[in-house]
Design an enzyme around this catalytic site. Structure first.
Site, short mmCIF file in Angstrom:
data_model
loop_
_atom_site.label_atom_id
_atom_site.label_comp_id
_atom_site.label_asym_id
_atom_site.label_seq_id
_atom_site.Cartn_x
_atom_site.Cartn_y
_atom_site.Cartn_z
N ASP A 65 23.06 137.88 -13.39
CA ASP A 65 24.59 137.06 -13.75
C ASP A 65 23.90 136.21 -14.19
O ASP A 65 24.81 135.15 -13.90
CB ASP A 65 24.66 136.98 -12.45
CG ASP A 65 26.17 136.81 -12.58
OD1 ASP A 65 27.36 136.86 -13.93
OD2 ASP A 65 26.73 136.78 -11.01
N SER A 70 32.05 129.09 -11.00
CA SER A 70 31.38 130.36 -11.77
C SER A 70 30.24 129.78 -12.48
O SER A 70 30.90 129.12 -13.56
CB SER A 70 31.88 131.44 -11.91
OG SER A 70 31.98 132.69 -11.01
N HIS A 127 28.65 137.19 -16.09
CA HIS A 127 30.09 137.69 -16.44
C HIS A 127 30.67 136.58 -16.90
O HIS A 127 32.25 136.36 -16.62
CB HIS A 127 30.05 137.30 -14.37
CG HIS A 127 30.57 136.75 -13.32
ND1 HIS A 127 29.86 136.24 -12.48
CD2 HIS A 127 31.76 135.63 -13.19
CE1 HIS A 127 30.61 135.30 -12.22
NE2 HIS A 127 31.64 135.04 -12.58
#
Length: 619
Positions: free
Chosen positions: A202, A280, A171
């Site tokens: 992901d 992230s 992402h």
């Protein structure tokens, strides 16, 4: 509001943040927004009643900067914004990263990664392998599929894994137009190339060609799956500052977890260390300085605190091995079966299952290879020799149990699985190939740009979750929403083609208000997908183009007049082409699809998100 958010520190639209309300009919978040934002079908991943005021939501976390805003103003980005690594010398890198060279490719083996020197997190060597990611995103405009939305920028984290490669979240680089990375203590940003994106898991694999970037670098070593209460340290570049950040906690839980970005269920590690937007793609370490996973999402709730999620190294190694095997990411496979738990003794007795084991097959997807070997009413009692309990769990490590889907996710696309089943009281073994699921309404668009076809101002495009999110559920309509949530693909490549809007012109007078209608037939021929529709229109020699829609609506155009008006319509609306580039390729008709097209399939939830009952699950 509770939420599991993908951790991608990013922000770009100059509008207010999205607010979510929930539809009890279809158990999906409904966007109430004043501007378009990246899509996300995975915002609400709660189980149980969707009518509660405090619902669970999964968020990706990353820092997103809004054009025109101050540098310190950051916001949370919903799951869609992202789900979103590198050494001394290129040859030494794989050795220290625990990677074995095998034939032409590389095999990522976690078994040998415990050997070697152990490190200390106070040692800056480990921290130096963590880099900051700067990404410029340009997402498609699904409502106007011939153009893109305004670009925005985001920041995230990543880490070096060797051989000139860097690992981050998928992402973090979704719809990327430019990706740059910067090392700790360096003021130079280096351009990175995205080699592969694993949407379901992901994870994204990047490469950096600059030799200067790798000078003096040492990649991280992967560790094994941790145990409960093991110490864990999360490192990355979250919001609140520009330098590297370190937070500590412990492993709280290890189980099959809903992945917000990929709308999938894979093994995940729950931790209580603080994970914030910008974390992230950053690594999580154990006390030995080994990377035990990748930070990627958090759970936000008024009733819970400090719930973050890490992608374990078992999932990471599957992604890397998949890429090395195939030269690209092919995905995590599944059986494609809807299963029911067998906890009730009467239910087991009725199915002639003598012991407290097995899960009941309620339906098999038509596109799944298992459709040729499994039947409704079969009871799966083992998978590759591992016994499956009546709750749909299998043994995990020494004293734990985990969801049966974990075993399936360990396989690669195209692998063969052996199932032990009970059919009408008789035990037998069958074999089936496992493949990634085929979605009638996809969560993500391959290639990034949606397909479209414009005929005399009538704009046709396939229905997708990004389009539903962008248009908002209210404008899409209940009938299309029901199909998106409860219809399965009958064959690979099937799509729901809709008339998304009509570009007003004299040739289409009377049809201007028709929008979000599924086209069923063209000149009497059932539509398989948008490529099929384009082929039928191109090969049509009849005087009229006749479109039949789901709600008994009919649109008729004179073929020659429609062709003559197309050029003028494209010019008036500033559209470069009457169709997307993928529709320029020759159409190949598969005759076996014609037989399946006539078959009706009973309605069924298409994913575990639609199921509000723990006794049913897709695997």
């Amino acid at each position: 509001m509770a939420a599991v958010t993908a951790l991608f520190a990013s922000p770009s639209h100059s509008s207010p943040f999205l607010s979510f309300s929930y539809s009890t009919s279809f158990r999906r978040p409904t966007f109430s927004c004043s501007t378009k934002q990246p899509h996300s079908r995975r915002n609400a991943l709660q189980k149980g009643a969707f009518s509660r005021e405090n619902m669970d939501e999964i968020e990706s976390v990353s820092q997103k900067r809004v054009p025109g805003r101050g540098k310190d103003e950051r916001s949370y980005l919903p799951p869609d914004g992202g789900r979103g690594d590198a050494g001394k010398s290129q040859s030494a890198v794989f050795k220290s990263a625990g990677v074995q060279k095998k034939d032409k490719g590389f095999v990522y083996d976690l078994k040998d990664q415990q050997a070697g020197d152990t490190g200390n997190l106070q040692d800056t060597t480990f921290l130096n392998a963590v880099v900051k990611v700067y990404c410029t995103h340009t997402a498609p405009d699904y409502s106007l599929p011939w153009q893109k939305q305004r670009q925005f920028t985001s920041t995230g984290s990543a880490f070096m894994i060797g051989d000139g490669k860097v690992l981050t979240n998928a992402h973090c680089v979704e719809h990327h137009t430019q990706v740059k990375v910067k090392r700790r203590g360096d003021d130079t940003k280096y351009v990175a190339k995205v080699l592969a994106r694993g949407v379901e898991c992901d994870i994204a694999l990047l490469s950096v060609e600059s030799e200067e970037f790798w000078r003096g670098a040492e990649p991280l070593r992967f560790g094994r799956l941790p145990c409960l209460q093991d110490a864990v340290t999360v490192v990355g570049y979250p919001f609140g500052g520009d330098t590297i950040s370190v937070t500590k906690g412990v492993v709280s839980r290890i189980e099959v977890t809903s992945y917000a970005h990929g709308a999938s269920d894979l093994l995940g590690i729950q931790i209580d260390a603080a994970i914030n937007p910008g974390n992230s793609g950053g690594p999580a370490f154990n006390d030995q300085g080994e990377c035990i996973g990748v930070a990627f999402q958090v759970f936000r709730s008024d009733e819970a605190e400090n719930i973050g999620y890490v992608i374990p190294t078992t999932v990471v190694s599957h992604f890397l091995n998949d890429y090395e095997r195939n030269g690209k990411y092919t995905g995590f496979p599944c059986l494609g079966v809807l299963l029911q738990k067998l906890e009730n003794p009467a239910l087991r007795a009725c199915l002639r299952v003598s012991s407290n084991e097995g899960i009941l097959v309620r339906r098999v997807e038509p596109t799944s290879p298992a459709n040729n070997v499994l039947k409704k009413g079969d009871v799966i009692v083992s998978f590759d020799g591992v016994h499956v309990g009546s709750e749909g769990t299998v043994p995990f490590r020494s004293t734990e149990r985990i969801a049966f889907r974990y075993l399936i996710s360990q396989k690669f696309s195209g692998d063969v699985a052996e199932l032990g089943i009970i059919r009408e009281g008789a035990y037998m073994t069958v074999q089936t190939v496992v493949q990634p699921r085929v979605h009638l309404v996809p969560y993500h668009i391959e290639g990034g740009q949606p397909s479209y076809l414009i005929i005399a101002g009538l704009v046709f495009t396939p229905l997708s979750e990004p389009l539903i999110d962008e248009e908002c559920e209210d404008s899409i309509g209940l009938k299309l929403l029901a199909k998106a949530r409860y219809s399965l693909a009958r064959f690979k490549g099937e799509e729901i083609v809709i008339l998304s809007q009509v570009l007003a012109n004299e040739v289409n007078i009377g049809y201007e208000d028709m929008s979000n209608q599924q086209v069923i037939k063209f000149n009497g021929t059932a539509i398989k997908n948008i490529r099929h529709l384009a082929h039928l229109v191109d090969s049509c020699k009849d005087k009229y183009l006749i479109f039949e829609f789901e709600d008994n609506l009919l649109a008729v155009l004179e073929r020659e007049a429609a062709a003559a008006a197309s050029t003028c319509i494209l010019k008036d609306y500033g559209i470069p082409s009457e169709r997307s580039s993928d529709l320029l390729e020759p159409y190949v008709d598969l005759h076996e699809d014609n037989q399946v097209l006539c078959q009706d399939i009973d309605a069924s939830p298409v994913s575990n998100f639609e199921i509000g009952f723990d006794g049913l699950l897709w695997a």
